[in-house]
Design an enzyme around this catalytic site. Structure first.
Site, PDB file in Angstrom:
ATOM      1  N   LYS A  52      21.205 -21.540 -54.244  1.00  0.00           N
ATOM      2  CA  LYS A  52      20.818 -20.100 -53.757  1.00  0.00           C
ATOM      3  C   LYS A  52      21.773 -20.075 -52.605  1.00  0.00           C
ATOM      4  O   LYS A  52      22.049 -19.225 -52.596  1.00  0.00           O
ATOM      5  CB  LYS A  52      19.655 -20.370 -52.560  1.00  0.00           C
ATOM      6  N   GLN A  96      10.270 -22.546 -49.967  1.00  0.00           N
ATOM      7  CA  GLN A  96      10.298 -23.786 -50.985  1.00  0.00           C
ATOM      8  C   GLN A  96       9.144 -24.919 -51.323  1.00  0.00           C
ATOM      9  O   GLN A  96       8.475 -24.509 -50.811  1.00  0.00           O
ATOM     10  CB  GLN A  96      11.843 -24.715 -50.971  1.00  0.00           C
ATOM     11  N   ASP A 119      10.875 -13.621 -52.513  1.00  0.00           N
ATOM     12  CA  ASP A 119      10.437 -15.098 -53.512  1.00  0.00           C
ATOM     13  C   ASP A 119       9.293 -14.065 -54.830  1.00  0.00           C
ATOM     14  O   ASP A 119       8.819 -14.236 -56.009  1.00  0.00           O
ATOM     15  CB  ASP A 119       9.265 -15.823 -52.920  1.00  0.00           C
TER      16      ASP A 119
END
Length: 292
Positions: A52, A96, A119
């Site tokens: 990322k 995460q 997300d």
């Protein structure tokens, strides 16, 4: 049979995003800023976050990595989320997953400002997406739909079978493809561990999306001639043919299924790169909301 090349498609998306970032900066608008919060040292999470950060650099985004050890308290992590929610220099951020067992993933997800939830996991974004309203759509479902769109695969009136009902992939992709949109307008069947006559249902699919996390689950006898097969699975399995000692394996037995397909995604190089590209799409969207 044609490969649905997620790697090449993601490169095209990244080039488009990089061009938009250049235009923003030319107008004196700062570049999008994505923050990733990483707890512990899970191998999969480490590599995913590293990708990322690399992606952000390639398209001209600013990125920041915030690290915590496994023993971080839930209170500390919630404080971090609150700080990021209130930081005007941050456009979007991700925490995460998975998190250590002593931290409630639900509580952390609910604490994220929906306007920065790139997300797409916050219930507000999920609800808006379900209603067909503007929202941050979770990265993997969005990536799948974008891949279908860019390859011009017809979904209207088609039967889509989704294997898996997770909140991250199965459920949202079933909603997106059943909506009155393009791609969309499909008749969608969601299958799971309690589904009866599963092979029979799979053989009815014009488009089969495998999102089970069960390596090699889908065999040739479960797929009809000419079907489109999208393999979301990425499970590490031992291998004596790689230096790392493992390889990534999808939910579909590629070698035996591919000859029957009109289109199929490889693993790796299919859905994975599209998931990463979708996070960039969401971050750019968040940055544009800031400038509007």
């Amino acid at each position: 049979m044609q490969l649905l090349d997620g790697k090449a498609t993601a490169l095209n998306i990244k080039a488009e995003i990089a061009e938009e970032v250049k235009k923003m900066k030319a107008k004196g608008i700062r570049e999008p800023h994505l923050v990733a919060v990483l707890v512990g040292h899970d191998g999969g999470s480490e590599s995913y976050v590293a990708y990322k950060i690399k992606d952000c650099k390639e398209v001209g985004f600013k990125s920041t990595l915030i690290r915590y050890e496994d023993d971080v308290t839930e209170e500390e992590l919630l404080k971090c989320v609150d700080d990021l929610n209130n930081d005007s220099e941050v456009d979007g951020f991700i925490v995460q997953l998975p998190l250590p067992k002593h931290i409630s993933e639900e509580k952390i997800t609910l604490a994220i400002d929906p306007r920065k939830d790139v997300d797409g996991f916050h219930p507000q974004n999920v609800g808006l997406m379900t209603m067909g309203m503007p929202a941050f759509v979770s990265a993997t479902p969005q990536g799948i739909v974008e891949l279908i769109r860019r390859y011009g695969i017809e979904t209207s009136g088609k039967h889509v079978v989704v294997l898996g009902r997770s909140n991250i992939v199965g459920r949202p992709v079933s909603v997106l493809l059943s909506q009155k949109s393009e791609p969309g307008n499909a008749t969608v069947t969601v299958c799971h561990s309690r589904t009866q006559n599963l092979p029979d249902i799979c053989r009815q699919a014009d488009i089969l999306i495998a999102a089970l996390g069960s390596p090699g689950f889908v065999t040739a006898d479960m797929v009809k001639e000419g079907a489109v097969v999208i393999d979301v699975g990425t499970t590490r399995v031992p291998s004596d043919k790689t230096r790392s000692g493992f390889k990534l394996m999808g939910d579909v037995r590629f070698e035996e299924v591919a000859p029957k397909c009109s289109y199929i995604t490889p693993v790796p190089g299919g859905v994975g790169p599209m998931t990463r590209a979708s996070l960039l799409i969401n971050t750019l969207k968040a940055a544009k909301q800031r400038t509007n």
